[in-house]
Scaffold this motif. Structure first.
Motif, PDB file in Angstrom:
ATOM      1  N   PRO A  10     -48.898 -74.561   9.863  1.00 27.81           N
ATOM      2  CA  PRO A  10     -50.019 -74.279  10.779  1.00 27.81           C
ATOM      3  C   PRO A  10     -49.989 -75.118  12.050  1.00 27.81           C
ATOM      4  O   PRO A  10     -50.606 -74.740  13.053  1.00 27.81           O
ATOM      5  CB  PRO A  10     -51.255 -74.586   9.927  1.00 27.81           C
ATOM      6  N   GLU A  11     -49.307 -76.252  12.020  1.00 26.71           N
ATOM      7  CA  GLU A  11     -49.268 -77.118  13.203  1.00 26.71           C
ATOM      8  C   GLU A  11     -48.363 -76.566  14.302  1.00 26.71           C
ATOM      9  O   GLU A  11     -48.403 -77.048  15.448  1.00 26.71           O
ATOM     10  CB  GLU A  11     -48.764 -78.520  12.827  1.00 26.71           C
ATOM     11  N   ILE A  12     -47.534 -75.564  13.976  1.00 23.30           N
ATOM     12  CA  ILE A  12     -46.519 -75.075  14.910  1.00 23.30           C
ATOM     13  C   ILE A  12     -47.011 -73.801  15.593  1.00 23.30           C
ATOM     14  O   ILE A  12     -47.308 -72.805  14.940  1.00 23.30           O
ATOM     15  CB  ILE A  12     -45.189 -74.784  14.177  1.00 23.30           C
ATOM     16  N   THR A  13     -47.094 -73.824  16.924  1.00 20.83           N
ATOM     17  CA  THR A  13     -47.503 -72.647  17.681  1.00 20.83           C
ATOM     18  C   THR A  13     -46.322 -71.701  17.874  1.00 20.83           C
ATOM     19  O   THR A  13     -45.158 -72.094  17.716  1.00 20.83           O
ATOM     20  CB  THR A  13     -48.042 -73.052  19.059  1.00 20.83           C
ATOM     21  N   PHE A  14     -46.608 -70.456  18.268  1.00 24.98           N
ATOM     22  CA  PHE A  14     -45.536 -69.488  18.508  1.00 24.98           C
ATOM     23  C   PHE A  14     -44.719 -69.862  19.745  1.00 24.98           C
ATOM     24  O   PHE A  14     -43.541 -69.518  19.833  1.00 24.98           O
ATOM     25  CB  PHE A  14     -46.098 -68.071  18.638  1.00 24.98           C
ATOM     26  N   VAL A  15     -45.326 -70.557  20.694  1.00 19.24           N
ATOM     27  CA  VAL A  15     -44.557 -71.022  21.851  1.00 19.24           C
ATOM     28  C   VAL A  15     -43.489 -72.019  21.395  1.00 19.24           C
ATOM     29  O   VAL A  15     -42.321 -71.937  21.785  1.00 19.24           O
ATOM     30  CB  VAL A  15     -45.484 -71.667  22.903  1.00 19.24           C
ATOM     31  N   LEU A  16     -43.895 -72.968  20.549  1.00 21.96           N
ATOM     32  CA  LEU A  16     -42.926 -73.927  20.016  1.00 21.96           C
ATOM     33  C   LEU A  16     -41.890 -73.231  19.144  1.00 21.96           C
ATOM     34  O   LEU A  16     -40.708 -73.595  19.148  1.00 21.96           O
ATOM     35  CB  LEU A  16     -43.647 -75.011  19.222  1.00 21.96           C
ATOM     36  N   LEU A  17     -42.313 -72.217  18.387  1.00 18.05           N
ATOM     37  CA  LEU A  17     -41.369 -71.477  17.543  1.00 18.05           C
ATOM     38  C   LEU A  17     -40.302 -70.781  18.384  1.00 18.05           C
ATOM     39  O   LEU A  17     -39.113 -70.871  18.105  1.00 18.05           O
ATOM     40  CB  LEU A  17     -42.122 -70.427  16.715  1.00 18.05           C
ATOM     41  N   LEU A  18     -40.745 -70.063  19.418  1.00 17.51           N
ATOM     42  CA  LEU A  18     -39.790 -69.365  20.275  1.00 17.51           C
ATOM     43  C   LEU A  18     -38.875 -70.357  20.980  1.00 17.51           C
ATOM     44  O   LEU A  18     -37.679 -70.104  21.159  1.00 17.51           O
ATOM     45  CB  LEU A  18     -40.536 -68.516  21.305  1.00 17.51           C
ATOM     46  N   SER A  19     -39.434 -71.488  21.354  1.00 11.96           N
ATOM     47  CA  SER A  19     -38.628 -72.535  21.980  1.00 11.96           C
ATOM     48  C   SER A  19     -37.577 -73.065  21.017  1.00 11.96           C
ATOM     49  O   SER A  19     -36.411 -73.246  21.383  1.00 11.96           O
ATOM     50  CB  SER A  19     -39.542 -73.674  22.439  1.00 11.96           C
ATOM     51  N   ALA A  20     -37.964 -73.312  19.766  1.00  7.22           N
ATOM     52  CA  ALA A  20     -37.025 -73.826  18.772  1.00  7.22           C
ATOM     53  C   ALA A  20     -35.925 -72.813  18.472  1.00  7.22           C
ATOM     54  O   ALA A  20     -34.755 -73.174  18.295  1.00  7.22           O
ATOM     55  CB  ALA A  20     -37.766 -74.195  17.493  1.00  7.22           C
ATOM     56  N   ILE A  21     -36.292 -71.536  18.419  1.00  9.96           N
ATOM     57  CA  ILE A  21     -35.295 -70.488  18.191  1.00  9.96           C
ATOM     58  C   ILE A  21     -34.289 -70.464  19.341  1.00  9.96           C
ATOM     59  O   ILE A  21     -33.080 -70.346  19.142  1.00  9.96           O
ATOM     60  CB  ILE A  21     -35.979 -69.115  18.038  1.00  9.96           C
ATOM     61  N   GLY A  22     -34.803 -70.575  20.573  1.00 11.70           N
ATOM     62  CA  GLY A  22     -33.919 -70.587  21.728  1.00 11.70           C
ATOM     63  C   GLY A  22     -33.040 -71.814  21.796  1.00 11.70           C
ATOM     64  O   GLY A  22     -31.998 -71.802  22.461  1.00 11.70           O
ATOM     65  N   ALA A  23     -33.437 -72.899  21.101  1.00 11.37           N
ATOM     66  CA  ALA A  23     -32.675 -74.144  21.148  1.00 11.37           C
ATOM     67  C   ALA A  23     -31.821 -74.370  19.913  1.00 11.37           C
ATOM     68  O   ALA A  23     -31.101 -75.371  19.834  1.00 11.37           O
ATOM     69  CB  ALA A  23     -33.628 -75.331  21.316  1.00 11.37           C
ATOM     70  N   ALA A  24     -31.881 -73.479  18.934  1.00  9.09           N
ATOM     71  CA  ALA A  24     -31.061 -73.630  17.731  1.00  9.09           C
ATOM     72  C   ALA A  24     -29.657 -73.121  18.029  1.00  9.09           C
ATOM     73  O   ALA A  24     -29.452 -71.933  18.261  1.00  9.09           O
ATOM     74  CB  ALA A  24     -31.667 -72.850  16.572  1.00  9.09           C
ATOM     75  N   GLY A  25     -28.699 -74.035  18.041  1.00  8.68           N
ATOM     76  CA  GLY A  25     -27.346 -73.647  18.398  1.00  8.68           C
ATOM     77  C   GLY A  25     -27.275 -73.349  19.876  1.00  8.68           C
ATOM     78  O   GLY A  25     -27.487 -74.219  20.714  1.00  8.68           O
ATOM     79  N   ALA A  26     -26.961 -72.099  20.217  1.00 14.00           N
ATOM     80  CA  ALA A  26     -26.951 -71.678  21.616  1.00 14.00           C
ATOM     81  C   ALA A  26     -28.204 -70.840  21.869  1.00 14.00           C
ATOM     82  O   ALA A  26     -29.111 -70.784  21.057  1.00 14.00           O
ATOM     83  CB  ALA A  26     -25.683 -70.886  21.906  1.00 14.00           C
ATOM     84  N   GLY A  27     -28.235 -70.163  22.986  1.00 14.18           N
ATOM     85  CA  GLY A  27     -29.378 -69.318  23.281  1.00 14.18           C
ATOM     86  C   GLY A  27     -29.330 -68.858  24.719  1.00 14.18           C
ATOM     87  O   GLY A  27     -28.825 -69.561  25.594  1.00 14.18           O
ATOM     88  N   GLY A  28     -29.834 -67.656  24.972  1.00 15.00           N
ATOM     89  CA  GLY A  28     -29.859 -67.154  26.334  1.00 15.00           C
ATOM     90  C   GLY A  28     -28.472 -66.953  26.918  1.00 15.00           C
ATOM     91  O   GLY A  28     -27.544 -66.494  26.246  1.00 15.00           O
ATOM     92  N   VAL A  29     -28.326 -67.314  28.184  1.00 15.93           N
ATOM     93  CA  VAL A  29     -27.049 -67.130  28.887  1.00 15.93           C
ATOM     94  C   VAL A  29     -25.946 -67.986  28.262  1.00 15.93           C
ATOM     95  O   VAL A  29     -24.759 -67.679  28.402  1.00 15.93           O
ATOM     96  CB  VAL A  29     -27.234 -67.446  30.387  1.00 15.93           C
ATOM     97  N   HIS A  30     -26.338 -69.043  27.560  1.00 16.06           N
ATOM     98  CA  HIS A  30     -25.370 -69.893  26.855  1.00 16.06           C
ATOM     99  C   HIS A  30     -24.447 -69.062  25.975  1.00 16.06           C
ATOM    100  O   HIS A  30     -23.227 -69.256  25.953  1.00 16.06           O
ATOM    101  CB  HIS A  30     -26.153 -70.916  26.026  1.00 16.06           C
ATOM    102  N   ASN A  31     -25.002 -68.120  25.233  1.00 18.17           N
ATOM    103  CA  ASN A  31     -24.178 -67.275  24.364  1.00 18.17           C
ATOM    104  C   ASN A  31     -23.239 -66.397  25.172  1.00 18.17           C
ATOM    105  O   ASN A  31     -22.069 -66.207  24.807  1.00 18.17           O
ATOM    106  CB  ASN A  31     -25.065 -66.376  23.495  1.00 18.17           C
TER     107      ASN A  31
END
Length: 455
Positions: free
Chosen positions: A187-208
């Protein structure tokens, strides 16, 4: 029709996955995922594992196109409509113009040396990175060497904390959380933080996407026919990423394709997925061991200073200094790789679409122009007062998740319609890519709905 070059030994293919993990092993692994663990526990480890598996599917479809054509996927998208290239370049510029990685590294560096101004340290670091990229004879080789050293140092640190810090009870908590809490969101984790963490796990975005450029420069498959990106100052061969080769689908070439494809999957699975998973897991366990349950953690990298002080108390000052040094170097190395990423993607697209054959604005010159433009813009952002590292990282990584959703959709068409039938995307790989689109789409939509509800 162009023949596929003979496959090279797996050991000679090692590199693109190392570069990808070297650049990716930074904001997410050192800051965002440990921060989420510190405030919400180990209940999100399932999401890190899922994200890395999803990214493996996406990344291999990026590699598939370049293996079969020698052309980058951004160039492939732009064959339908140049606007796709413009959108991706602008998205990449927005994603990486925020110098969150470099600023975070400089902030940690001030913890190491006991003071200093992170803003001016970051500006100096960005200038040094730009100079190094400018004088590199073969840019990919320089980036690969820097990221390889970074990965080696990080793995050494992980070994140290496993031996000296992380307890058996914490390992047990991690194992239980990965199974019992699968699919749950603290419950402490917002969806903004979730999407941010997903984008930062490994690569993400143009990085891939830039995996296309890296495997081309490494000589994977049809990429062996394309000259590498070199410095216009010290290099001799100009990169020529504008060509698309038509793969000969005769029996001999298809046999070679199967070997190239199998070895590319092994290389990326071992060097990218496995190393990222190991790093996120151990750094999250370390944060859980040292920080979970505290009520004095702020939404900025200062939690790393607290973590370092705890390491000093439990093991010794030497471990605190090692932690800060490796974190700073790791984040700076990531900043170098991210500058390389947007430079490659933009230079490849502009030279192919708008300046083909230009004797003045060659791909290497465009590359350096973009890199230095990013450095100048990033420095101006910092000097203007936007200096909160974690905030900058959240903006960048949320953008990464949205960009990943966009080009994953484009990859379906690219690899099902623009490749010869024997090497097209099909079967479980197609199902996997469609599930990846659903994965990123769900979290992006959830974030949008959450933000709209706040209005």
């Amino acid at each position: 029709m162009t023949p596929l070059p003979p496959p090279v030994p797996l050991r000679r293919m090692l590199g693109p996955g190392v570069v990808a993990v070297g650049i990716g092993m930074a904001a997410g692994e050192i800051i965002l995922w440990p921060y989420l663990t510190a405030i919400g526990g180990l209940g999100l480890l399932w999401l890190a594992i899922t994200t890395l598996l999803v990214q493996f599917v996406i990344n291999m479809e990026i590699e598939r196109y370049t293996l079969a054509t020698g052309q980058t996927v951004v160039a492939g998208f732009s064959r339908w409509w140049k606007g796709w290239g413009i959108i991706i370049c602008l998205a990449g510029a927005f994603q990486y113009v925020w110098p969150g990685w470099a600023t975070s590294g400089s902030t940690v560096f001030t913890y190491l040396i006991g003071g200093g101004d992170p803003v001016w340290i970051t500006v100096l670091v960005l200038i040094l990175i730009g100079a190094l990229l400018s004088i590199s004879k073969v840019v990919y080789t320089t980036v690969e060497r820097v990221e390889t050293v970074k990965v080696a140092l990080t793995l050494f640190f992980l070994l140290v904390v496993v031996v000296f810090v992380i307890s058996l009870s914490t390992w047990g908590s991690g194992a239980r959380a990965a199974v019992v809490e699968f699919g749950q969101i603290p419950p402490e984790i917002t969806f903004v933080l979730l999407l941010s963490a997903i984008g930062a796990a490994g690569a993400g975005g143009v990085h891939n996407l830039v995996l296309s450029n890296w495997i081309r420069d490494k000589g994977y498959g049809m990429g062996a026919h394309v000259p590498r990106l070199v410095s216009p100052i010290t290099g001799r061969v100009e990169a020529a990423g504008t060509d698309r080769f038509d793969l000969d689908v005769g029996a001999d070439n298809l046999a070679r394709w199967k070997i190239w494809w199998r070895r590319a999957n092994i290389e990326h699975g071992v060097t990218f997925v496995a190393v990222c998973l190991l790093t996120i897991t151990i750094m999250s366990l370390l944060a859980y061991e040292t920080l979970f349950g505290r009520d004095d953690l702020k939404n900025d990298p200062s939690f790393l200073r607290i973590e370092g002080d705890i390491l000093a108390d439990r093991v010794g000052v030497w471990l605190k200094l090692l932690f800060f040094a490796i974190a700073a170097v790791s984040l700076w190395a990531a900043a170098m790789g991210l500058l390389d990423i947007i430079g490659r993607v933009a230079a490849d697209f502009v030279s192919r679409s708008y300046l083909p054959g230009s004797p003045r604005w060659t791909e290497p010159r465009l590359y350096l122009a973009v890199v230095w433009a990013e450095i100048i813009l990033g420095s101006l952002i910092l000097l203007a007062g936007f200096t909160q590292p974690l905030g900058l990282l959240i903006v960048s990584t949320c953008a990464a998740s949205v960009v990943t959703l966009l080009y994953s959709i484009l990859l379906v068409r690219l690899n099902t319609r623009d490749l010869p039938s024997p090497v097209r995307l099909r079967g479980w790989r197609l199902i996997g890519l469609l599930l990846a689109i659903a994965f990123y789409g769900f979290f992006a939509l959830a974030m949008v709905i959450t933000q709209l509800q706040k209005l």
